[in-house]
Enzyme design. Structure first.
Site, PDB file in Angstrom:
ATOM      1  N   THR A   5      -1.064 105.476 -83.828  1.00  0.00           N
ATOM      2  CA  THR A   5      -1.646 106.668 -84.361  1.00  0.00           C
ATOM      3  C   THR A   5      -2.762 107.119 -83.718  1.00  0.00           C
ATOM      4  OG1 THR A   5      -2.340 107.524 -86.595  1.00  0.00           O
ATOM      5  CG2 THR A   5      -3.354 105.347 -86.137  1.00  0.00           C
ATOM      6  N   GLY A 161      -2.718 114.474 -78.867  1.00  0.00           N
ATOM      7  CA  GLY A 161      -1.220 114.654 -79.388  1.00  0.00           C
ATOM      8  C   GLY A 161      -0.358 115.066 -78.263  1.00  0.00           C
ATOM      9  N   CYS A 164      -0.283 111.409 -75.851  1.00  0.00           N
ATOM     10  CA  CYS A 164       0.147 110.172 -76.624  1.00  0.00           C
ATOM     11  C   CYS A 164       1.253 110.118 -77.327  1.00  0.00           C
ATOM     12  CB  CYS A 164      -0.922 109.601 -77.420  1.00  0.00           C
ATOM     13  SG  CYS A 164      -0.379 108.122 -78.251  1.00  0.00           S
ATOM     14  N   THR A 167       1.123 109.827 -80.930  1.00  0.00           N
ATOM     15  CA  THR A 167       0.366 110.859 -81.824  1.00  0.00           C
ATOM     16  C   THR A 167       0.989 112.062 -81.926  1.00  0.00           C
ATOM     17  OG1 THR A 167      -1.703 109.553 -80.812  1.00  0.00           O
ATOM     18  CG2 THR A 167      -1.896 111.547 -81.939  1.00  0.00           C
TER      19      THR A 167
END
Length: 178
Positions: A5, A161, A164, A167
């Site tokens: 996350t 985002g 990754c 994410t």
């Protein structure tokens, strides 16, 4: 599962802001895309976010909130008391979660082994698999843009985002203002 996350917190001049993505993964499978990994604590005076095992994080939130109550919302005292308890308890030391906690004055990272880290700049902290992307973007944007605190956190998480795989760009934001 420990890092899958991204949580980013920024303590600016006018606001304290925390944000996180919504992706929950198990191994290489996305289970959920709209999870909430941030919350307010102690009479909406503290912001907190977690990365890692959800069950472990909820236990840590509950325990930390108990320390906030006992310390009447004093973030520094609560973090120290929480860290002492975490390090003494054999079960807690095996929990797979990290937290960021902040108010308008202080910001801390609580690591999975009970360490407490105050960011060197005292303003920006990140955890999770996309944390390095998010903090890099946040530092650059803080230095070279006129974005306010909330926009800076959101844009930095959007960049994380993009880079990754753990994410997503379903970003949730919480803030404390004067």
């Amino acid at each position: 599962m420990f890092d899958a996350t991204t949580i980013l917190a920024y303590k600016g001049k006018n606001k304290a802001v925390i944000g996180g993505d919504g992706q929950v993964t198990f191994g290489n499978t996305v289970l959920k895309g709209n999870a909430t990994k941030i919350r307010t604590l102690y009479k909406d005076q503290i912001l907190a976010g977690f990365a890692g095992s959800t069950a472990d994080a909820f236990n840590l939130f509950d325990m930390f909130e108990g320390h906030l109550e006992a310390c009447k919302g004093d973030l520094l005292k609560s973090v120290i008391a929480f860290s002492k308890e975490w390090r003494k308890d054999k079960v807690l030391r095996r929990l797979e979660a990290m937290m960021i906690v902040l108010n308008k004055e202080k910001i801390f990272i609580l690591s999975g082994n009970g360490d407490v880290v105050e960011p060197e700049d005292g303003a920006i902290a990140s955890i999770g698999s996309g944390g390095n992307f998010a903090i890099s973007a946040a530092r650059a944007l803080a230095k070279h843009s006129s974005l306010d605190e909330e926009e800076l956190v959101k844009e930095s998480l959007m960049i994380a985002g993009e880079l990754c795989i753990y994410t997503n760009q379903n970003i949730k934001i919480l803030k404390l203002e004067d």
